[in-house]
Design a protein around this motif. Structure first.
Motif, PDB file in Angstrom:
ATOM      1  N   PHE A 152     -12.549   2.933 -60.469  1.00  0.00           N
ATOM      2  CA  PHE A 152     -13.043   1.979 -59.475  1.00  0.00           C
ATOM      3  C   PHE A 152     -13.438   0.654 -60.128  1.00  0.00           C
ATOM      4  N   ASN A 153     -14.167   0.726 -61.251  1.00  0.00           N
ATOM      5  CA  ASN A 153     -14.595  -0.502 -61.935  1.00  0.00           C
ATOM      6  C   ASN A 153     -13.395  -1.319 -62.424  1.00  0.00           C
ATOM      7  N   TYR A 154     -12.413  -0.609 -62.978  1.00  0.00           N
ATOM      8  CA  TYR A 154     -11.198  -1.302 -63.428  1.00  0.00           C
ATOM      9  C   TYR A 154     -10.498  -1.985 -62.253  1.00  0.00           C
ATOM     10  N   SER A 155     -10.426  -1.285 -61.135  1.00  0.00           N
ATOM     11  CA  SER A 155      -9.757  -1.835 -59.943  1.00  0.00           C
ATOM     12  C   SER A 155     -10.451  -3.100 -59.462  1.00  0.00           C
ATOM     13  N   ILE A 156     -11.790  -3.051 -59.391  1.00  0.00           N
ATOM     14  CA  ILE A 156     -12.554  -4.219 -58.925  1.00  0.00           C
ATOM     15  C   ILE A 156     -12.352  -5.402 -59.862  1.00  0.00           C
ATOM     16  N   GLN A 157     -12.438  -5.152 -61.187  1.00  0.00           N
ATOM     17  CA  GLN A 157     -12.296  -6.237 -62.155  1.00  0.00           C
ATOM     18  C   GLN A 157     -10.908  -6.874 -62.087  1.00  0.00           C
ATOM     19  N   MET A 158      -9.866  -6.047 -62.025  1.00  0.00           N
ATOM     20  CA  MET A 158      -8.498  -6.571 -61.992  1.00  0.00           C
ATOM     21  C   MET A 158      -8.215  -7.328 -60.692  1.00  0.00           C
ATOM     22  N   MET A 159      -8.700  -6.799 -59.568  1.00  0.00           N
ATOM     23  CA  MET A 159      -8.459  -7.440 -58.270  1.00  0.00           C
ATOM     24  C   MET A 159      -9.206  -8.774 -58.159  1.00  0.00           C
ATOM     25  N   LEU A 160     -10.443  -8.801 -58.699  1.00  0.00           N
ATOM     26  CA  LEU A 160     -11.196 -10.066 -58.686  1.00  0.00           C
ATOM     27  C   LEU A 160     -10.521 -11.110 -59.580  1.00  0.00           C
ATOM     28  N   GLY A 161     -10.038 -10.666 -60.736  1.00  0.00           N
ATOM     29  CA  GLY A 161      -9.345 -11.589 -61.622  1.00  0.00           C
ATOM     30  C   GLY A 161      -8.080 -12.149 -60.991  1.00  0.00           C
ATOM     31  N   SER A 173      -2.388 -10.290 -76.844  1.00  0.00           N
ATOM     32  CA  SER A 173      -2.618 -11.281 -75.784  1.00  0.00           C
ATOM     33  C   SER A 173      -1.298 -11.813 -75.231  1.00  0.00           C
ATOM     34  N   LEU A 174      -0.340 -12.084 -76.125  1.00  0.00           N
ATOM     35  CA  LEU A 174       0.961 -12.596 -75.687  1.00  0.00           C
ATOM     36  C   LEU A 174       1.693 -11.571 -74.833  1.00  0.00           C
ATOM     37  N   LYS A 175       1.710 -10.315 -75.282  1.00  0.00           N
ATOM     38  CA  LYS A 175       2.421  -9.272 -74.547  1.00  0.00           C
ATOM     39  C   LYS A 175       1.773  -9.000 -73.188  1.00  0.00           C
ATOM     40  N   SER A 176       0.451  -8.914 -73.168  1.00  0.00           N
ATOM     41  CA  SER A 176      -0.242  -8.632 -71.899  1.00  0.00           C
ATOM     42  C   SER A 176      -0.068  -9.767 -70.896  1.00  0.00           C
ATOM     43  N   ASN A 177      -0.034 -11.007 -71.383  1.00  0.00           N
ATOM     44  CA  ASN A 177       0.173 -12.147 -70.477  1.00  0.00           C
ATOM     45  C   ASN A 177       1.613 -12.226 -69.996  1.00  0.00           C
ATOM     46  N   LEU A 178       2.551 -11.793 -70.843  1.00  0.00           N
ATOM     47  CA  LEU A 178       3.946 -11.742 -70.391  1.00  0.00           C
ATOM     48  C   LEU A 178       4.114 -10.716 -69.273  1.00  0.00           C
ATOM     49  N   ILE A 179       3.269  -9.678 -69.272  1.00  0.00           N
ATOM     50  CA  ILE A 179       3.262  -8.710 -68.176  1.00  0.00           C
ATOM     51  C   ILE A 179       2.515  -9.271 -66.969  1.00  0.00           C
ATOM     52  N   GLY A 180       1.368  -9.887 -67.229  1.00  0.00           N
ATOM     53  CA  GLY A 180       0.487 -10.307 -66.139  1.00  0.00           C
ATOM     54  C   GLY A 180       0.948 -11.534 -65.385  1.00  0.00           C
ATOM     55  N   PHE A 181       1.545 -12.504 -66.089  1.00  0.00           N
ATOM     56  CA  PHE A 181       1.857 -13.770 -65.424  1.00  0.00           C
ATOM     57  C   PHE A 181       2.940 -13.672 -64.352  1.00  0.00           C
ATOM     58  N   PRO A 182       3.989 -12.896 -64.531  1.00  0.00           N
ATOM     59  CA  PRO A 182       4.928 -12.735 -63.409  1.00  0.00           C
ATOM     60  C   PRO A 182       4.248 -12.137 -62.175  1.00  0.00           C
ATOM     61  N   ILE A 183       3.271 -11.265 -62.409  1.00  0.00           N
ATOM     62  CA  ILE A 183       2.515 -10.704 -61.273  1.00  0.00           C
ATOM     63  C   ILE A 183       1.660 -11.781 -60.625  1.00  0.00           C
ATOM     64  N   HIS A 184       0.980 -12.594 -61.465  1.00  0.00           N
ATOM     65  CA  HIS A 184       0.191 -13.720 -60.934  1.00  0.00           C
ATOM     66  C   HIS A 184       1.065 -14.616 -60.048  1.00  0.00           C
ATOM     67  N   MET A 185       2.204 -14.981 -60.584  1.00  0.00           N
ATOM     68  CA  MET A 185       3.076 -15.927 -59.891  1.00  0.00           C
ATOM     69  C   MET A 185       3.628 -15.331 -58.603  1.00  0.00           C
ATOM     70  N   MET A 226      -0.425  -4.967 -56.803  1.00  0.00           N
ATOM     71  CA  MET A 226      -0.503  -5.644 -58.093  1.00  0.00           C
ATOM     72  C   MET A 226      -1.263  -4.801 -59.108  1.00  0.00           C
ATOM     73  N   LEU A 227      -2.344  -4.172 -58.661  1.00  0.00           N
ATOM     74  CA  LEU A 227      -3.175  -3.366 -59.547  1.00  0.00           C
ATOM     75  C   LEU A 227      -2.372  -2.246 -60.209  1.00  0.00           C
ATOM     76  N   PHE A 228      -1.628  -1.479 -59.403  1.00  0.00           N
ATOM     77  CA  PHE A 228      -0.839  -0.375 -59.945  1.00  0.00           C
ATOM     78  C   PHE A 228       0.286  -0.878 -60.844  1.00  0.00           C
ATOM     79  N   ALA A 229       0.941  -1.978 -60.429  1.00  0.00           N
ATOM     80  CA  ALA A 229       2.032  -2.535 -61.230  1.00  0.00           C
ATOM     81  C   ALA A 229       1.524  -2.982 -62.591  1.00  0.00           C
ATOM     82  N   LYS A 230       0.393  -3.670 -62.610  1.00  0.00           N
ATOM     83  CA  LYS A 230      -0.141  -4.180 -63.871  1.00  0.00           C
ATOM     84  C   LYS A 230      -0.600  -3.034 -64.777  1.00  0.00           C
ATOM     85  N   TYR A 231      -1.226  -2.009 -64.208  1.00  0.00           N
ATOM     86  CA  TYR A 231      -1.727  -0.879 -65.001  1.00  0.00           C
ATOM     87  C   TYR A 231      -0.585  -0.160 -65.711  1.00  0.00           C
ATOM     88  N   TYR A 232       0.435   0.216 -64.964  1.00  0.00           N
ATOM     89  CA  TYR A 232       1.506   1.034 -65.538  1.00  0.00           C
ATOM     90  C   TYR A 232       2.429   0.220 -66.456  1.00  0.00           C
TER      91      TYR A 232
END
Length: 371
Positions: A136-145, A61-73, A107-113
């Motif tokens: 497609f399902n992964y893309s929709i879920q990540m983009m909605l989030g 959770s810590l590692k994934s959020n360290l990846i995700g939060f800069p993208i969020h911001m 954002m989707l591609f950046a977060k995935y890779y």
């Protein structure tokens, strides 16, 4: 000449009221760097604990959020400070939609890779099944989030901006109101002095020995004007005292040609009123009544204070046309229009009622005012 004004004589000159402009300023709504740091820190901690508890894996959770939060911001600030000012506020909605969708895809591609290479190859552990490519399902879920995060932060920014703008407009309205009230009150004093000096001029033409008395009364009025008209509210007692001085001046001027009937009832203790608000009504009687009348002139003034309201009833005979009046007449009046404007600016609509009409060959003025 009738005289029912003895009750006026015991009125004092006390009162201590704060200036309208000395009120505290409106609360300021500003988002500082400190607020940004606090918000994202709390949000990051909450998200880390939330997903750590869900997966029973706080390290992931810590590692994934360290990846995700800069993208969020990055996406959030890109939307707030670039896309919205240049497209939403300028009503370029189609271009805004295209750019926000393109940003979400990036954002989707950046977060995935980034997740795949730096955290885990199982990039969607909460999904129905492991994936090896972007589906497609992964893309929709990540983009909605991501859209949820962007919308949430954008809503906060819009709300704070609205509060700040509303506060600024309210402060501006208060300053404009105070400025306009000061201007209207400043109009009263020269207008009043102009008319009083005409009274003194009329007495000097007659070589009247009452001139010193008029000058003394005028000095009392000057004292009131100097210390009262720059305040939003003044003691009702002081205002009535000033009104009495003015009437005394006019009584000296017109002598037996004027009949004044004055009544004062009620308790004025602790009551306040906008300074120089009542005088224009009485002044108007002399200006448009007595000064244009050859015969007997009648003015009736009743002031009654009940509970939190003052009731003023004023009547004066409609003037006759004078072909040869040696007493100087006055022009350029601002009295009644000034009073109406000051009532609109200084009082709530439910706090006053003003009626002016002609009836039975008389002018009638009725004022109900919260004091």
């Amino acid at each position: 000449m009738k005289n029912k004004v003895s009750a006026f004589q015991d009125l004092g000159m006390n009162g201590d009221y704060n200036d309208f402009l000395l009120k505290p300023k409106e609360k300021q709504y500003n988002i500082t760097y400190k607020h940004h740091i606090i918000f994202w820190s709390i949000y990051f901690l909450f998200n880390t604990l939330r997903w750590g508890s869900y997966f029973q894996d706080y390290d992931y959770s810590l590692k994934s959020n360290l990846i995700g939060f800069p993208i969020h911001m990055a996406l959030t600030y890109f939307n707030i400070y670039f896309l919205m000012p240049r497209f939403v506020y300028k009503k370029k909605y189609f271009l805004y939609t295209l750019l926000i969708v393109a940003s979400l895809l990036l954002m989707l591609f950046a977060k995935y890779y980034l997740t795949y290479y730096f955290v885990t190859t199982n990039v969607w552990p909460e999904g129905p099944e492991p994936i090896e490519v972007i589906t497609f399902n992964y893309s929709i879920q990540m983009m909605l989030g991501e859209l949820y995060v962007v919308s949430f932060v954008t809503a906060i920014k819009i709300t704070v901006d609205w509060l700040a703008e509303h506060s600024k407009l309210h402060e501006l309205e208060k300053r404009q109101l105070a400025t306009e009230l000061r201007f209207l009150r400043s109009q009263v004093s020269p207008h009043f002095f102009f008319n009083t000096l005409n009274n003194i001029y009329a007495l000097t033409l007659k070589k009247s020995n009452r001139a010193p008395e008029v000058v003394l009364k005028l000095s009392e009025l000057m004292r009131y004007l100097l210390y009262a008209t720059d305040k939003r509210k003044q003691s009702l007692k002081n205002e009535i005292e000033c009104l009495q001085n003015y009437i005394d001046l006019e009584r000296i001027r017109f002598d037996d040609s004027l009949e004044i009937d004055i009544g004062l009832t009620g308790n004025m203790e602790g009551k306040t009123i906008a300074p120089m608000l009542l005088i224009p009504f009485v002044e108007n009687c002399f200006k448009h009544g007595a000064s244009k009348n050859i015969g007997k002139m009648s003015i009736s003034l009743d002031i009654d204070v009940k509970d939190d309201f003052l009731y003023l009833n004023l009547k004066n005979t409609i003037p006759k046309k004078a072909e040869n009046n040696k007493i100087p007449t006055r022009s350029g009046g601002i009295g009644l229009s000034n009073v109406k404007k000051r009532l609109e600016l200084g009082y709530n609509p439910e706090d006053y009622e003003l009626k002016i009409k002609k009836k039975n060959k008389k002018f009638h003025v009725f004022l109900k005012l919260k004091v």
